[in-house]
Scaffold this active site. Structure first.
Site, mmCIF file in Angstrom:
data_model
loop_
_atom_site.group_PDB
_atom_site.id
_atom_site.type_symbol
_atom_site.label_atom_id
_atom_site.label_comp_id
_atom_site.label_asym_id
_atom_site.label_seq_id
_atom_site.Cartn_x
_atom_site.Cartn_y
_atom_site.Cartn_z
ATOM 1 N N ASP A 232 0.697 -1.187 -0.202
ATOM 2 C CA ASP A 232 0.054 0.261 0.027
ATOM 3 C C ASP A 232 1.002 1.210 -0.225
ATOM 4 O OD1 ASP A 232 -3.180 0.550 0.501
ATOM 5 O OD2 ASP A 232 -1.927 2.346 1.288
ATOM 6 N N ILE A 233 0.692 2.059 -0.998
ATOM 7 C CA ILE A 233 1.268 3.601 -0.823
ATOM 8 C C ILE A 233 0.881 4.430 0.148
ATOM 9 C CG2 ILE A 233 1.980 5.481 -2.419
ATOM 10 C CD1 ILE A 233 1.192 3.942 -4.670
ATOM 11 N N ASN A 240 -2.082 12.706 -4.898
ATOM 12 C CA ASN A 240 -3.210 13.241 -6.086
ATOM 13 C C ASN A 240 -3.551 14.690 -5.585
ATOM 14 O OD1 ASN A 240 -3.695 11.062 -7.543
ATOM 15 N ND2 ASN A 240 -5.087 9.889 -5.996
ATOM 16 N N ASP A 249 -1.810 8.553 -11.288
ATOM 17 C CA ASP A 249 -1.844 7.590 -12.147
ATOM 18 C C ASP A 249 -0.507 7.158 -12.734
ATOM 19 O OD1 ASP A 249 -4.778 7.511 -12.018
ATOM 20 O OD2 ASP A 249 -5.095 8.517 -14.040
ATOM 21 N N GLU A 275 -4.720 2.436 -4.577
ATOM 22 C CA GLU A 275 -2.986 2.408 -4.419
ATOM 23 C C GLU A 275 -2.616 1.008 -3.831
ATOM 24 O OE1 GLU A 275 -4.717 4.562 -0.441
ATOM 25 O OE2 GLU A 275 -5.268 4.132 -2.500
#
Length: 358
Positions: A232-233, A240, A249, A275
């Site tokens: 997971d980021i 964003n 993206d 993500e």
């Protein structure tokens, strides 16, 4: 007229059946696929030889060379050569005729194959290629046949009929093959899209679920460890909000590429949404999975991700690790354990790998 209808109907029927046969695989990828396509085209041409057209009392024609043209148009040189060899062998072994007629067939088909292979390399549209193939293959057949017969008014009349039939049947065959080719192409595109994530090209969550279930069954059958990394980021929403969704993206696409690069060939990398990424690692023990996860974490932390505007950013990831038949014996808890581990990694500070060893 009956011969013409039988010939054209036989061609169209075989094209549709052949299209269904090759639907599940692209014909331009592997040598095996090219050979199979060439063999299928050769059988198609042989079927056309069975439905010859009587242009006169002693003059039969067929459009077996369409098989060579189709093989060249959609498969390239190798299928065209294979189809030609099949047609030549069938003419020699199974179709009665004088030595002269056999020689005519072999010469004309060989020249058609050479010509078709050359035309397919031209940078023109498919329709233009087909038209050129039809015209020049008809010329070749006329010249080859004409070299063995006298050029009488009757022969010219037969040639006119031959060209008329070529125009009609060639148009119908092109329409059918184009329809089948585009239909199969769209089918494979939709099939691919149903399995892959539109943004990264990795497996999507649906395909991940199928791969997970299949991998668990294999692990149980072979008594092998199956590891799962859930990645997971960290603070992806901030990326964003700061740089815009196109930048987000681009980050996801680049991370997907890196994950494929940093994992084994047999590992299954997926984007499960947002993500979140996963890596299924068949036949992999927990300690090895932890090391791979740590390598990914460090690699992401040190990597400079390039945004669409050229700006470079860095971020971190939190990774949870679980191993079926090692950290858990339950298939139902396998996925949940990795998900809980990601939560713990984030809860305890992010940018870390969390597994059963904690």
């Amino acid at each position: 007229m009956i011969d013409i209808i039988n010939h054209v109907c036989g061609a169209i029927t075989f094209i549709f059946i052949g299209g269904m046969i090759v639907r599940s695989f692209p014909i331009n990828h592997t040598l095996t696929q090219k050979i199979l396509f060439g063999l299928l085209a050769g059988i198609f041409g042989s079927v056309l030889m069975l439905f010859s057209i009587n242009l006169s009392e002693d003059f039969l024609v067929d459009f077996r060379h369409y098989a060579i043209l189709i093989a060249a148009l959609y498969g390239g040189v190798i299928p065209a050569v294979i189809a030609t060899i099949v047609l030549c062998l069938n003419k020699i072994l199974f179709f009665a005729g004088s030595f002269q007629s056999v020689l005519i067939s072999l010469i004309s088909m060989s020249f058609v194959a050479i010509l078709a292979s050359f035309i397919t390399r031209l940078r023109i549209s498919t329709i233009q290629k087909w038209i050129y193939m039809l015209i020049f293959s008809a010329l070749i057949n006329n010249l080859v046949y004409g070299s063995f017969y006298k050029w009488t008014p009757e022969v010219f009349e037969l040639i006119f009929k031959y060209w008329l039939l070529t125009a009609i049947s060639g148009t119908l065959v092109l329409l059918c093959t184009t329809y089948i080719y585009n239909s199969n192409k769209r089918f494979n595109e939709l099939k691919h899209q149903s399995k892959t994530d539109f943004l990264t090209g990795l497996y999507n969550v649906r395909q991940f679920d199928e791969a997970l279930n299949a991998s668990i069954e294999i692990a149980i059958k072979n008594n092998e460890k199956l590891s799962l990394l859930m990645i997971d980021i960290d603070y992806f929403k901030k990326i964003n909000d700061t740089y815009g969704h196109p930048a987000g993206d681009e980050v996801l696409k680049q991370l997907g590429t890196l994950l494929k690069k940093w994992t084994r060939l047999e590992d299954i990398v997926s984007r499960n949404g947002g993500e979140e990424f996963t890596v299924l690692m068949p036949n992999c023990q927990h300690d090895i999975a932890i090391k791979v996860a740590e390598r990914i974490r460090v690699g992401v932390e040190n990597h400079h991700f390039i945004l669409p505007e050229g700006e470079q950013i860095r971020f971190t990831t939190s990774i949870g690790v679980s191993t079926f038949l090692e950290t858990t014996q339950s298939p139902d808890l396998f996925l949940k354990q990795a998900d809980d581990a990601v939560y713990e990694a984030k809860r305890t500070g992010r940018n870390k790998v969390w597994g059963q060893t904690h």
